[in-house]
Scaffold this motif. Sequence first.
Motif, PDB file in Angstrom:
ATOM      1  N   ARG A  14      32.244 -50.267 -15.414  1.00  0.00           N
ATOM      2  CA  ARG A  14      32.961 -51.805 -16.096  1.00  0.00           C
ATOM      3  C   ARG A  14      33.536 -51.583 -15.518  1.00  0.00           C
ATOM      4  NH1 ARG A  14      32.424 -52.932 -21.924  1.00  0.00           N
ATOM      5  NH2 ARG A  14      34.437 -53.891 -22.126  1.00  0.00           N
ATOM      6  N   ASP A  15      35.419 -51.478 -15.634  1.00  0.00           N
ATOM      7  CA  ASP A  15      36.496 -51.647 -15.234  1.00  0.00           C
ATOM      8  C   ASP A  15      35.762 -52.149 -13.386  1.00  0.00           C
ATOM      9  OD1 ASP A  15      37.668 -50.943 -17.053  1.00  0.00           O
ATOM     10  OD2 ASP A  15      38.251 -48.774 -16.462  1.00  0.00           O
ATOM     11  N   ALA A  16      35.316 -51.785 -12.606  1.00  0.00           N
ATOM     12  CA  ALA A  16      34.385 -52.134 -11.316  1.00  0.00           C
ATOM     13  C   ALA A  16      34.339 -53.752 -10.971  1.00  0.00           C
ATOM     14  CB  ALA A  16      34.200 -51.538 -11.335  1.00  0.00           C
ATOM     15  N   GLY A  17      33.730 -54.021 -12.282  1.00  0.00           N
ATOM     16  CA  GLY A  17      33.371 -55.263 -12.708  1.00  0.00           C
ATOM     17  C   GLY A  17      31.957 -55.116 -13.042  1.00  0.00           C
ATOM     18  N   ALA A  18      31.524 -54.637 -13.180  1.00  0.00           N
ATOM     19  CA  ALA A  18      29.679 -53.939 -13.158  1.00  0.00           C
ATOM     20  C   ALA A  18      29.455 -55.169 -14.768  1.00  0.00           C
ATOM     21  CB  ALA A  18      29.244 -52.314 -13.296  1.00  0.00           C
ATOM     22  N   ARG A  19      28.727 -56.093 -14.238  1.00  0.00           N
ATOM     23  CA  ARG A  19      28.248 -56.754 -15.519  1.00  0.00           C
ATOM     24  C   ARG A  19      27.603 -55.806 -16.709  1.00  0.00           C
ATOM     25  NH1 ARG A  19      26.520 -58.214 -19.666  1.00  0.00           N
ATOM     26  NH2 ARG A  19      25.236 -59.855 -20.765  1.00  0.00           N
ATOM     27  N   TRP A  20      26.749 -54.829 -16.293  1.00  0.00           N
ATOM     28  CA  TRP A  20      25.555 -54.013 -17.269  1.00  0.00           C
ATOM     29  C   TRP A  20      25.871 -52.350 -16.680  1.00  0.00           C
ATOM     30  CZ3 TRP A  20      23.850 -55.720 -21.635  1.00  0.00           C
ATOM     31  CH2 TRP A  20      22.969 -56.701 -21.770  1.00  0.00           C
ATOM     32  N   VAL A  21      26.202 -51.327 -17.734  1.00  0.00           N
ATOM     33  CA  VAL A  21      26.305 -50.336 -17.463  1.00  0.00           C
ATOM     34  C   VAL A  21      25.170 -49.336 -19.059  1.00  0.00           C
ATOM     35  CG1 VAL A  21      27.584 -47.899 -17.390  1.00  0.00           C
ATOM     36  CG2 VAL A  21      29.142 -50.424 -17.373  1.00  0.00           C
ATOM     37  N   VAL A  22      24.389 -49.008 -17.815  1.00  0.00           N
ATOM     38  CA  VAL A  22      23.051 -48.930 -17.975  1.00  0.00           C
ATOM     39  C   VAL A  22      23.292 -46.735 -18.632  1.00  0.00           C
ATOM     40  CG1 VAL A  22      20.376 -48.245 -17.799  1.00  0.00           C
ATOM     41  CG2 VAL A  22      21.971 -50.145 -16.893  1.00  0.00           C
ATOM     42  N   LEU A  23      22.835 -46.598 -19.719  1.00  0.00           N
ATOM     43  CA  LEU A  23      23.164 -45.647 -19.811  1.00  0.00           C
ATOM     44  C   LEU A  23      22.002 -45.221 -19.618  1.00  0.00           C
ATOM     45  CD1 LEU A  23      24.492 -46.245 -23.277  1.00  0.00           C
ATOM     46  CD2 LEU A  23      25.693 -45.441 -21.522  1.00  0.00           C
ATOM     47  N   CYS A  24      21.476 -43.657 -18.692  1.00  0.00           N
ATOM     48  CA  CYS A  24      19.926 -43.496 -18.429  1.00  0.00           C
ATOM     49  C   CYS A  24      19.770 -41.939 -19.029  1.00  0.00           C
ATOM     50  CB  CYS A  24      19.578 -43.499 -17.167  1.00  0.00           C
ATOM     51  SG  CYS A  24      20.077 -44.509 -15.894  1.00  0.00           S
ATOM     52  N   ASP A  25      18.666 -41.308 -19.986  1.00  0.00           N
ATOM     53  CA  ASP A  25      18.608 -40.470 -20.666  1.00  0.00           C
ATOM     54  C   ASP A  25      17.125 -39.963 -18.790  1.00  0.00           C
ATOM     55  OD1 ASP A  25      17.079 -37.992 -21.837  1.00  0.00           O
ATOM     56  OD2 ASP A  25      15.896 -39.269 -22.823  1.00  0.00           O
ATOM     57  N   THR A  26      17.816 -39.367 -18.395  1.00  0.00           N
ATOM     58  CA  THR A  26      17.179 -39.033 -17.247  1.00  0.00           C
ATOM     59  C   THR A  26      16.023 -38.576 -17.408  1.00  0.00           C
ATOM     60  OG1 THR A  26      18.647 -39.952 -15.526  1.00  0.00           O
ATOM     61  CG2 THR A  26      17.125 -38.025 -14.434  1.00  0.00           C
ATOM     62  N   ASN A  27      16.454 -37.427 -17.912  1.00  0.00           N
ATOM     63  CA  ASN A  27      14.858 -36.590 -17.960  1.00  0.00           C
ATOM     64  C   ASN A  27      13.967 -36.284 -19.265  1.00  0.00           C
ATOM     65  OD1 ASN A  27      16.548 -35.372 -15.461  1.00  0.00           O
ATOM     66  ND2 ASN A  27      16.975 -33.424 -16.909  1.00  0.00           N
ATOM     67  N   GLY A  28      14.616 -37.268 -20.061  1.00  0.00           N
ATOM     68  CA  GLY A  28      13.292 -37.801 -21.256  1.00  0.00           C
ATOM     69  C   GLY A  28      13.883 -36.719 -22.021  1.00  0.00           C
ATOM     70  N   GLY A  29      15.141 -36.347 -22.743  1.00  0.00           N
ATOM     71  CA  GLY A  29      14.651 -35.406 -23.403  1.00  0.00           C
ATOM     72  C   GLY A  29      15.582 -35.347 -24.776  1.00  0.00           C
ATOM     73  N   THR A  30      16.082 -36.671 -24.760  1.00  0.00           N
ATOM     74  CA  THR A  30      16.726 -37.188 -26.036  1.00  0.00           C
ATOM     75  C   THR A  30      16.475 -37.315 -26.738  1.00  0.00           C
ATOM     76  OG1 THR A  30      18.671 -37.440 -24.024  1.00  0.00           O
ATOM     77  CG2 THR A  30      18.726 -38.199 -26.334  1.00  0.00           C
ATOM     78  N   MET A  31      17.048 -37.298 -28.154  1.00  0.00           N
ATOM     79  CA  MET A  31      16.010 -37.767 -29.647  1.00  0.00           C
ATOM     80  C   MET A  31      16.664 -38.712 -29.595  1.00  0.00           C
ATOM     81  SD  MET A  31      14.058 -35.136 -30.413  1.00  0.00           S
ATOM     82  CE  MET A  31      13.655 -34.817 -28.800  1.00  0.00           C
ATOM     83  N   PRO A  32      15.621 -39.826 -30.718  1.00  0.00           N
ATOM     84  CA  PRO A  32      16.264 -40.629 -31.553  1.00  0.00           C
ATOM     85  C   PRO A  32      18.041 -40.931 -31.751  1.00  0.00           C
ATOM     86  CG  PRO A  32      14.703 -40.879 -31.198  1.00  0.00           C
ATOM     87  CD  PRO A  32      14.885 -39.253 -31.158  1.00  0.00           C
ATOM     88  N   SER A  33      17.840 -39.777 -32.718  1.00  0.00           N
ATOM     89  CA  SER A  33      19.102 -40.107 -33.346  1.00  0.00           C
ATOM     90  C   SER A  33      20.009 -39.589 -32.394  1.00  0.00           C
ATOM     91  CB  SER A  33      19.034 -38.424 -34.525  1.00  0.00           C
ATOM     92  OG  SER A  33      18.755 -37.899 -33.906  1.00  0.00           O
ATOM     93  N   GLU A  34      20.170 -38.730 -31.750  1.00  0.00           N
ATOM     94  CA  GLU A  34      21.319 -38.775 -30.924  1.00  0.00           C
ATOM     95  C   GLU A  34      21.472 -39.783 -29.590  1.00  0.00           C
ATOM     96  OE1 GLU A  34      20.089 -33.670 -29.149  1.00  0.00           O
ATOM     97  OE2 GLU A  34      19.156 -35.565 -28.317  1.00  0.00           O
ATOM     98  N   VAL A  35      20.481 -40.262 -29.460  1.00  0.00           N
ATOM     99  CA  VAL A  35      21.391 -41.502 -28.692  1.00  0.00           C
ATOM    100  C   VAL A  35      21.675 -42.538 -29.358  1.00  0.00           C
ATOM    101  CG1 VAL A  35      19.873 -43.804 -27.939  1.00  0.00           C
ATOM    102  CG2 VAL A  35      18.611 -41.633 -26.994  1.00  0.00           C
ATOM    103  N   GLU A  36      21.370 -43.011 -30.926  1.00  0.00           N
ATOM    104  CA  GLU A  36      21.997 -43.538 -31.718  1.00  0.00           C
ATOM    105  C   GLU A  36      23.138 -43.491 -32.179  1.00  0.00           C
ATOM    106  OE1 GLU A  36      19.027 -44.886 -34.584  1.00  0.00           O
ATOM    107  OE2 GLU A  36      21.053 -45.811 -35.544  1.00  0.00           O
ATOM    108  N   GLU A  37      23.923 -41.732 -32.074  1.00  0.00           N
ATOM    109  CA  GLU A  37      25.681 -41.708 -32.107  1.00  0.00           C
ATOM    110  C   GLU A  37      26.019 -41.466 -30.937  1.00  0.00           C
ATOM    111  OE1 GLU A  37      25.489 -37.221 -33.432  1.00  0.00           O
ATOM    112  OE2 GLU A  37      23.713 -37.572 -35.544  1.00  0.00           O
ATOM    113  N   ILE A  38      24.864 -41.249 -30.041  1.00  0.00           N
ATOM    114  CA  ILE A  38      26.211 -41.222 -28.211  1.00  0.00           C
ATOM    115  C   ILE A  38      26.170 -42.841 -28.078  1.00  0.00           C
ATOM    116  CG2 ILE A  38      25.916 -40.848 -26.015  1.00  0.00           C
ATOM    117  CD1 ILE A  38      24.072 -38.251 -26.467  1.00  0.00           C
TER     118      ILE A  38
END
Lengths: 531, 531
Positions: B165-189
Amino acid sequence: MTKERLYLFDTTLRDGAQTTGVEFSLEDKIAISRMLEAIGIDYVEGGYPGANVVDTEFFSEKRTKAARFVAFGMTKRAGRSVDNDPGIADLVNSRADAICYVSKAWDHQVKLALGISTKENLKSLAESVAAAIAGGKEALVDCEHFFDGYKANRTYALECVKTARDAGARWVVLCDTNGGTMPSEVEEIVADVLTVAPGDRLGIHAHDDTGQAVANSLAAVRAGVRQIQGTLNGLGERCGNANLVTLIPTLVLKPVFAERFETGVGPEQLETLTHVSRAFDEMLNRAPNRQAPYVGASAFATKAGIHASAIAKDPSTYEHVLPEVVGNERAIMVSQQAGKSNLLSSLKRFGIELAKDDPRLDKMLRQVKEREARGYSYDGAEASFYLMAHKLLGTLPKFFEVTGYRAAIERRHNAKGELVTICEAVVKIDVDGEVLMSVAEGNGPINALDLAMRKDLGKYSDRIDDLELVDFKVRILDGGTGAVTRVLIESRDSTGERWFTVGVSPNIVDASFEALYESFTYKLMKTATSS
Amino acid sequence: MTKERLYLFDTTLRDGAQTTGVEFSLEDKIAISRMLEAIGIDYVEGGYPGANVVDTEFFSEKRTKAARFVAFGMTKRAGRSVDNDPGIADLVNSRADAICYVSKAWDHQVKLALGISTKENLKSLAESVAAAIAGGKEALVDCEHFFDGYKANRTYALECVKTARDAGARWVVLCDTNGGTMPSEVEEIVADVLTVAPGDRLGIHAHDDTGQAVANSLAAVRAGVRQIQGTLNGLGERCGNANLVTLIPTLVLKPVFAERFETGVGPEQLETLTHVSRAFDEMLNRAPNRQAPYVGASAFATKAGIHASAIAKDPSTYEHVLPEVVGNERAIMVSQQAGKSNLLSSLKRFGIELAKDDPRLDKMLRQVKEREARGYSYDGAEASFYLMAHKLLGTLPKFFEVTGYRAAIERRHNAKGELVTICEAVVKIDVDGEVLMSVAEGNGPINALDLAMRKDLGKYSDRIDDLELVDFKVRILDGGTGAVTRVLIESRDSTGERWFTVGVSPNIVDASFEALYESFTYKLMKTATSS
């Protein structure tokens, strides 16, 4: 801390039978209920006794040992006493342990589809539940259209839940019949239902119309539901029901659930899940979904070389769980993007162990790259990769050689003046110096060549009896003038194993023939090692 | 109330290319980016310039008009200045509008896979983002392993977000690379990330390893994310990425989202979604998933008789949305209306305007259904549909007729003892009563037939000079005992137009020939109207 018990309810044999193109015979039903019991399902819903011959016959015996055997049916018809309703009698007199009634919970649907009053609907529900209990059965109620009904008329929807509970139903199941509810809505609504129906007596029945049947089921569990209804491989009407094959490992392996809950599925049962899922697809005669969570052939596959080398260092790099806990395996794909580590682990999967510095590995890698540059793709054709490796290592026997073939296709007017197409193939095969020549007609040139080859393979003939071509796929590479055809053939045999072979040539018949020849060779190789 | 804008980011051409068995040619990439723009995608990620010949060539031109054209790549290598990193140079010098960097956000992976310090990793990230901006590009950062990284080391994961962000990225994309995260965890994080990165600058990149990529994406949106990354039909490594074809209708149609958000997808674009999804599968030469949410052939299919009659009374009985809004149709015969309106809009696309009550429309609908039951598919073969419509309307001229053909393929040893394959075809053509007979050799039977047909088409010969076959695809359709082959041929001419024709037969050569004949006819039809 003692964990709370979650109950798994399978409706493959009932709601799953609504899938387009799926029909279960009595033998199928018997086999599937055994599979379901074996993986630790608590409730097996077998169908609708009285609705058709197969279901009635299926319920003439108790078909489960450990699991509860459930009959599905409608509540009693309005305007008729419960003792005088043949539908109820079929349910109560069946050999089921439990009866699951479907009962509409959306006032609009009660009036529209049933044409009765909302009060009559509740009366039918209460009396039907009582009849099940009087008949010595456990009673369950599927509240059809519950979530849409709740949004339209919260009071009536909740009244349905209370009526079922008060009548003595062990479980009241909240059904997202149309499948359009969002997980956040499920969570809010379940929390509200619990205020009138506290305890461990609620279930969830979700459909996948927005791709969220699994998420909806898990959201319901988080909110307080303790029974989950679903099907094997997500079978079911329209987009299918919640997929138990996806839900089970998530409930058992993911800390958010595993720390709070337990199911009837133990670690040994979890290890059979991949096999069960694929065997079930075999039974349905359809190709398993390679991308299926946990159990798909690609679920632990890696194509990119950088990913492959990272996985070799630490599987947690690109795997959320270990493949072996669900009976699946890591598949490092051999492809242009791959390096030695991909190659080594692919070889290992076929029981070929080579040292990291074995010079034959470099040779093999060069050969893979060279052949892929010519159009081969081993990423989808592991049997061909296996044969190539054995050939390079000098461990591929020479079973038979095709010294030539001929295929002719002719479209012409027959004696009746109709346009017909005739296709004939001749093959010349050399088995240990003996030349065999066969001819056959087929639907097309590849079919004719396949039939001609099978006609006489000399001493190998009986070893290919159960070899069957399942599918073949053709892709033109490069386009333009120097176009090359890649053919991928899928085969299977009576063991249930499926394998893929590849052929490449500017000529589609040649490419197909190469893949066909490799499929035959793989089959012979396979039977050579197993005998 | 003004709605918040959600941005759709497609990574079919990058992460989707990791799918087992999928490989895109330059032509494929160009065609797919057009499809993506047409449905209203905001960002089209095209691949990895510098990584391979196809991607480098693809990025040598700007390939989108309305959508932002995105190049994917790694941040600069540690121990080398950003000006001296060839990878960064490839990205900055490409014709992309934006650069999406992948940067690891899990400290363990930084050390393990990259072998550098966590600090160096942040330095590379900041400098790479700055280089993109200095080069006039929009910068995006995919935080790889974000959710697993957050669980292991929250501070470092958040530091990665802040640095980008500080470097100026328009978007910072949060990746669930391994695909094992639950929706409730995504929401909290996500909620926690917003405390350090407020505003509309977060994105989500989910994988389907627990069958919840769609649910995770939606959970992230609820929590505050404003960009969603996904792929057409959920393509992607392992179990695939979030399926945009499922997400888009949910975002546009479901009140929970539609009341708060807007996307770049309008109602007319939504109506093309079913077509786009199926045409994309045709391009991949794979059978569309019948159970796919919204767009599957079974998504609005009803098998149960009682359900069908209830739907006739009121579609809301078993449908969560109306099929026509996503260009799909109800698959029960109670309503011919849905089918007719589809047909009308397809005809309109080809400039054929018919009244809604034109009796020929019923006849055409019957013919389409009857031919589709036999294996034809007009979703991917619009030129064949166009010819069928003209034939039925009596507006298809009889250009020429093929009264017979013969094709022979022979594999044998030549005089030098080498195995060679020879292929020859003969065609008999009737042009206005004049019979023309030609023979040609080709790479394969279809090529030989194509060449023989071109040799002499009488007065039409010069009108097919610039006709070229680009690709052909073959699929075996499971017809129980009698398997049927469907061939799809893609053609083009010097105007740059591409068209698809279809043929179906048990014999692959026959099916190919039918599609070939239709391609020739389409070309003649086209030149007849344009001249």
